[in-house]
Structure formats: C-alpha cells, structure tokens
Motif scaffolding. Structure first.
Motif, PDB file in Angstrom:
ATOM      1  N   LEU A 204       1.220  -1.448   0.013  1.00 58.54           N
ATOM      2  CA  LEU A 204      -0.228  -0.091  -0.142  1.00 58.54           C
ATOM      3  C   LEU A 204       1.052   1.523  -0.057  1.00 58.54           C
ATOM      4  N   GLN A 205       2.118   1.032   0.682  1.00 55.19           N
ATOM      5  CA  GLN A 205       2.802   2.124   0.707  1.00 55.19           C
ATOM      6  C   GLN A 205       3.304   2.999  -0.845  1.00 55.19           C
ATOM      7  N   ALA A 206       3.773   1.515  -1.617  1.00 55.23           N
ATOM      8  CA  ALA A 206       4.061   1.035  -2.419  1.00 55.23           C
ATOM      9  C   ALA A 206       3.085   2.304  -3.796  1.00 55.23           C
ATOM     10  N   LEU A 207       1.997   1.447  -3.527  1.00 55.18           N
ATOM     11  CA  LEU A 207       1.022   2.031  -4.552  1.00 55.18           C
ATOM     12  C   LEU A 207       0.990   3.122  -4.376  1.00 55.18           C
ATOM     13  N   GLN A 208       0.769   4.102  -3.597  1.00 59.19           N
ATOM     14  CA  GLN A 208       0.394   5.244  -2.749  1.00 59.19           C
ATOM     15  C   GLN A 208       1.179   5.831  -3.317  1.00 59.19           C
TER      16      GLN A 208
ATOM     17  N   GLY B 206       9.054 -15.408   1.904  1.00 63.91           N
ATOM     18  CA  GLY B 206       8.357 -16.960   2.806  1.00 63.91           C
ATOM     19  C   GLY B 206       7.560 -18.036   2.244  1.00 63.91           C
ATOM     20  N   ARG B 207       6.693 -18.268   2.929  1.00 66.33           N
ATOM     21  CA  ARG B 207       5.791 -19.208   2.029  1.00 66.33           C
ATOM     22  C   ARG B 207       4.509 -18.024   2.073  1.00 66.33           C
ATOM     23  N   HIS B 208       4.830 -17.014   2.160  1.00 64.27           N
ATOM     24  CA  HIS B 208       3.056 -16.106   2.351  1.00 64.27           C
ATOM     25  C   HIS B 208       3.342 -14.941   1.045  1.00 64.27           C
ATOM     26  N   SER B 209       2.292 -15.479   0.444  1.00 62.77           N
ATOM     27  CA  SER B 209       2.227 -14.313  -1.355  1.00 62.77           C
ATOM     28  C   SER B 209       1.252 -13.436  -0.707  1.00 62.77           C
ATOM     29  N   LEU B 210       1.317 -12.384  -1.930  1.00 67.88           N
ATOM     30  CA  LEU B 210      -0.362 -11.128  -1.555  1.00 67.88           C
ATOM     31  C   LEU B 210      -0.309 -10.663  -3.031  1.00 67.88           C
ATOM     32  N   GLU B 211      -1.022 -10.505  -3.266  1.00 71.17           N
ATOM     33  CA  GLU B 211      -1.324  -9.808  -4.487  1.00 71.17           C
ATOM     34  C   GLU B 211      -2.582  -8.686  -4.589  1.00 71.17           C
ATOM     35  N   LEU B 212      -2.023  -7.158  -5.078  1.00 70.66           N
ATOM     36  CA  LEU B 212      -3.229  -5.492  -4.676  1.00 70.66           C
ATOM     37  C   LEU B 212      -2.313  -5.308  -6.371  1.00 70.66           C
ATOM     38  N   GLN B 213      -3.934  -4.281  -6.557  1.00 72.37           N
ATOM     39  CA  GLN B 213      -4.055  -3.831  -7.951  1.00 72.37           C
ATOM     40  C   GLN B 213      -4.685  -2.560  -7.370  1.00 72.37           C
TER      41      GLN B 213
END
Length: 217
Positions: free
Chosen positions: A45-49, A198-205
């Motif tokens: 969210l920081q990067a998208l902002q 690690g084992r965790h992924s997240l996708e945002l658009q």
C-alpha cells in the motif's frame, strides 16, 4: 501406584503434552502468517500510494516531446540516462516486471521512475522496488522503497466506445498509428503488485485516473 498405572499416567501426560505442543505450533504459525501478510500489505500500500501520486500529478512540459507517462514491459530504468528503459532477459526479467516514469512540469521537470530489480545473492536474493529520481546536481539516484517484490505489472486504460479498454504497455504506440492506441489516449493506469515473503504471498492492484488531459507538444 503399580507399574501399569505409571505407564498409563506417563502415556496420558505425553498425549497432553503433544496436544499442547501442536496447539502452540498452530497458534504460532497463524500469528506468523498474520504478521507476514500485514507487513506485505503495509509495504504494498505504501508503494502503491507513492506510484499513484506520481501518476496523478504527471504532466507534459510545454514544448517538449517527452510524454506525460511512459511504461515498458520486462524493463528496468537506465542508471545513466533519464527516462530510458533497459529491457531485461532471462533471470533478470523479474517475471516480466514493468517499469515506468513520469514528469511534472509544475515542479521544474520533476522526474520519478519505478522499477523492480533483484538484490542480494543466492538464498538472500530478493526483489526490490526502486524509485529513481534526479538529485540536486541532476544525476540519477535509485532509492529502495520496499522489498519482497515478486513482480510489478502495469496496464493502461484507453477510452473506446464509452468504456475503458485495458492494454499492456507494449501495445501502446509511441507514434500516431491506426493499429494501436497512442500514449496521448491513455486515461488511466492499473498497477498490479505481487509480494512474496517466506511461504506467504500477497497480490494487490489499484487503478489511477490521469487527472490532466494529455495535450500535443
């Protein structure tokens, strides 16, 4: 207490201990997953902002042929020339990540570019989203924004027949063409980020409308 009672008591104790250990591990795993996802979401969210602000305040300098916003697929930014893309191949492509830059005539040709690049080696190799700007001497500098980036992909929206049609950057023409839309027809930009830790992924658009209509130089 005879030997049988002692064995039964020990067995029950072991079962209870194993149950508590398993429950503790599940709680720890759940908390670890929640913390990781929260961290990834906060970074994304920081990067998208930051990228959204650069896009929405972009504009074309008067009398210049520099486009208000340019993007390219499977690319990074040159470290020596402003607004120049470097196409990456193989392992360096960061899963086909895009790169883009904007300019702002209201802030003395303010220039901002964003691209993803590998950092580190072997097991510690990670994808980092960089912000490229010009320092006071006019030299380019790259600042790391967030880590754990698997890829960044963009699409640009062109208004056709009353609705927005989405195109990949390579489908947009840098010259007036009947086959493909021109950059001056772009009305919105969609940024898609994928982070992995690690084992965790997240996708945002997120979609950003261009506030200032494009004009011919």
């Amino acid at each position: 207490m005879n030997l049988l009672e002692i064995l039964i008591s020990s067995l029950l104790g072991s079962v209870i201990l194993m149950s508590l250990t398993q429950s503790g591990y599940q709680i720890y795993s759940s908390l670890d997953q929640q913390v990781a996802k929260t961290t990834l979401q906060s970074e994304a969210l920081q990067a998208l902002q930051m990228m959204g602000e650069a896009i929405q305040t972009s504009s074309t300098p008067k009398g210049s042929t520099i486009l208000r916003l340019m993007a390219k697929d499977t690319a990074s930014m040159s470290n020596t020339q402003v607004g120049q893309f470097q196409v990456r191949k193989g392992a360096a492509s960061m899963d086909g990540s895009d790169a883009f830059f904007t300019t702002n005539k209201q802030e003395d040709m303010n220039y901002q570019a964003f691209f993803v690049q590998h950092q580190g080696h072997h097991e510690q190799r990670d994808g980092v989203l960089y912000l490229q700007t010009k320092n006071k001497k006019g030299h380019l500098q790259n600042d790391a924004l967030i880590a754990h980036v698997r890829w960044m992909q963009l699409q640009v929206g062109v208004k056709e027949n009353g609705s927005i049609q989405w195109y990949d950057p390579y489908q947009i023409s840098e010259r007036v063409s009947k086959r493909n839309p021109h950059w001056k027809q772009v009305k919105a930009v969609k940024i898609h980020l994928k982070l992995h830790k690690g084992r965790h992924s997240l996708e945002l658009q997120k979609i950003y409308a261009l506030r200032h209509p494009a004009t011919s130089p």
